[in-house]
Design an enzyme around this catalytic site. Structure first.
Site, short mmCIF file in Angstrom:
data_model
loop_
_atom_site.label_atom_id
_atom_site.label_comp_id
_atom_site.label_asym_id
_atom_site.label_seq_id
_atom_site.Cartn_x
_atom_site.Cartn_y
_atom_site.Cartn_z
N GLU A 181 0.78 -1.22 0.00
CA GLU A 181 -0.11 0.07 0.15
C GLU A 181 0.78 1.21 -0.07
OE1 GLU A 181 -3.07 -0.20 3.13
OE2 GLU A 181 -3.94 -1.82 2.18
N GLU A 195 -5.28 -8.62 0.66
CA GLU A 195 -6.06 -8.35 1.99
C GLU A 195 -7.49 -8.10 1.67
OE1 GLU A 195 -4.67 -5.04 4.39
OE2 GLU A 195 -2.65 -5.68 4.04
#
Ligand code: NOJ
Length: 441
Positions: free
Chosen positions: A170, A350
């Protein structure tokens, strides 16, 4: 017991669809005294930054309890475990290997491999060594080269123990939340920082990929990006919403797939633009073996004369962290990315939900989380039916842990952690996940 339902013949029910659970070093490890300080230690020590004033000193005591945790992972029947390496645990400030820290991961990787659980290793999940932040952190181009050296060190030490490497987790969060709005470490605030930090992180990704491709050609090498799909509140808000999407999502994907930043870069003032050197985009845009996608929620936008776009507050239903539950965005996102870019195989690295769990009589009956997962499995199934090549799925998270600025107040685990005793209890969602995994044919 509850059970996840999927249409018969679904790709998600095939034996070779990979299922895993995910964690990250700072969020679970504890034992901060056996590594160098990182930017999250400093951020936690700054009053007002973490909701419960907590830190990562103890967390889930994973460094001490890793054997028990590997058994827990095994008991879920997963194919894979996604973990991250703490840079300040494995490398001394002078660049030499920290053998004790490396040994911790080597034993962990050996134990996973012995149980046929594939290690998916993320090299950077936000815990930058503080000594590098003291030199400017991700605003300093040099940090990208330090990351490349760190990658070399890890790859050499781990040998053939790793199944897959992701360079970064991320970049949006590290760059935008960390250096533009300041709600994550190192807490810098200013539009003059965010794009610059992002560029150095993407450059570091590219430099890391060079090492992985030459020195670890047998692992699946890629990156993990998060996406929060943007929806316009009305027709009149569509242009502003497209800008928001470019700013928060495509900014991190387009350089990797198209070797270019979104066009919105042209209209940005010079002081906001990244410092791009010749050749940088070719380094960033090297081929990757897989793309990891993290998905949780969506956002709605309206046009705003001053700031181009404005985010609307999330609408119910919400999870315990205040994020809208909107599974359709998961399908929309995957289908859209597949149209925009020439994607390699995708892994959902995720997906999950924070819920207000209660441990009662030794059980956690988290039906709200079961429902979240159920709806997102269907959404994923629908995306695959529309042609998206998804090869696997990781639940976030294996267990409750340090949820960054929220401290320990928000629980994302499919396993409950009772922090005072460090007891782990598989939640109803974890039991359903286990059942789904074992039902594959
Ligand atoms: C994304 C991050 O990678 C992870 O560290 C975090 O805990 C989850 N999302 C939930 O916010």
């Amino acid at each position: 017991m509850n059970q996840f339902e999927l249409p018969s013949g679904s790709r998600l029910l095939e034996k070779n669809f990979t299922y895993g659970v995910a964690t990250a070093s700072f969020q679970i490890e504890g034992s901060a005294d056996t590594r160098l300080p990182c930017i999250w230690d400093t951020f936690c020590a700054t009053p007002g930054k973490i909701a419960d004033n907590s830190n990562g000193f103890v967390a889930c005591e994973h460094v001490k309890r890793w054997k028990e945790d590997v058994e827990l992972i095994e008991s879920l029947g997963v194919d894979a475990y996604r973990l991250s390496i703490s840079w300040p645990r494995v490398m001394h400030q002078d660049g030499t290997p920290n053998e004790e820290g490396l040994n911790f991961y080597i034993q962990l990787l050996d134990a996973l491999n012995a149980k046929n659980i594939k290690p998916y290793v993320t090299l950077y999940h936000w815990d930058l060594p503080q000594y590098l932040e003291d030199e400017g952190g991700w605003l300093n181009r040099e940090t990208a080269y330090r990351f490349q050296e760190y990658t070399k060190l890890v790859v050499k030490a781990f040998g053939d123990r790793v199944y897959s490497y992701a360079t970064f987790n991320e970049p949006f969060c590290s760059a935008f939340l960390g250096y533009e709005v300041g709600i994550h470490a190192p807490g810098k605030i200013g539009k003059e920082y965010g794009r610059k930090a992002a560029h150095h992180i993407l450059l570091a990704h590219g430099l890391g990929m060079q090492v992985l491709n030459s020195e670890s050609p047998n692992t699946q090498n890629g990156i993990v990006l998060n996406f929060t799909p943007c929806y316009a509140n009305s027709k009149a808000d569509e242009a502003a919403t497209a800008y928001a999407d470019d700013y928060i999502n495509q900014w991190y994907a387009k350089p990797i797939f198209d070797k270019a930043y979104p066009d919105i870069i042209d209209s940005m003032p010079e002081w906001q633009k990244p410092d791009i050197h010749e050749g940088d985009l070719a380094i960033i845009g090297q081929p990757i073996d897989f793309l990891g996608i993290n998905f949780y929620t969506r956002l709605k936008y309206v046009a705003d004369e001053q700031n181009i776009y404005r985010e609307l507050p999330p609408q119910e239903p919400l999870t315990d962290i205040g994020w809208e539950i909107y599974p359709q965005a998961f399908t929309d996102l995957l289908v859209d990315l597949n149209k925009r870019y020439d994607l390699p195989p995708v892994f959902i690295t995720e997906n999950g939900a924070a819920m207000a769990d209660k441990l009662e009589n030794g059980r956690v009956n988290d039906i709200d989380r079961v429902n979240y997962y159920q709806a997102h499995f269907i959404a994923l199934h629908n995306a695959i039916e529309q042609g998206v090549n998804v090869a696997g799925y990781f639940a976030w998270s294996l267990m409750d842990n340090f949820e960054w600025a929220e401290g320990y107040l928000k629980r994302f685990g499919i396993v409950y952690v009772d922090y005072p005793t460090q007891t782990r209890t598989i939640k109803e969602s974890g039991l359903c996940y286990k059942q789904l995994i074992s039902s594959r044919k």
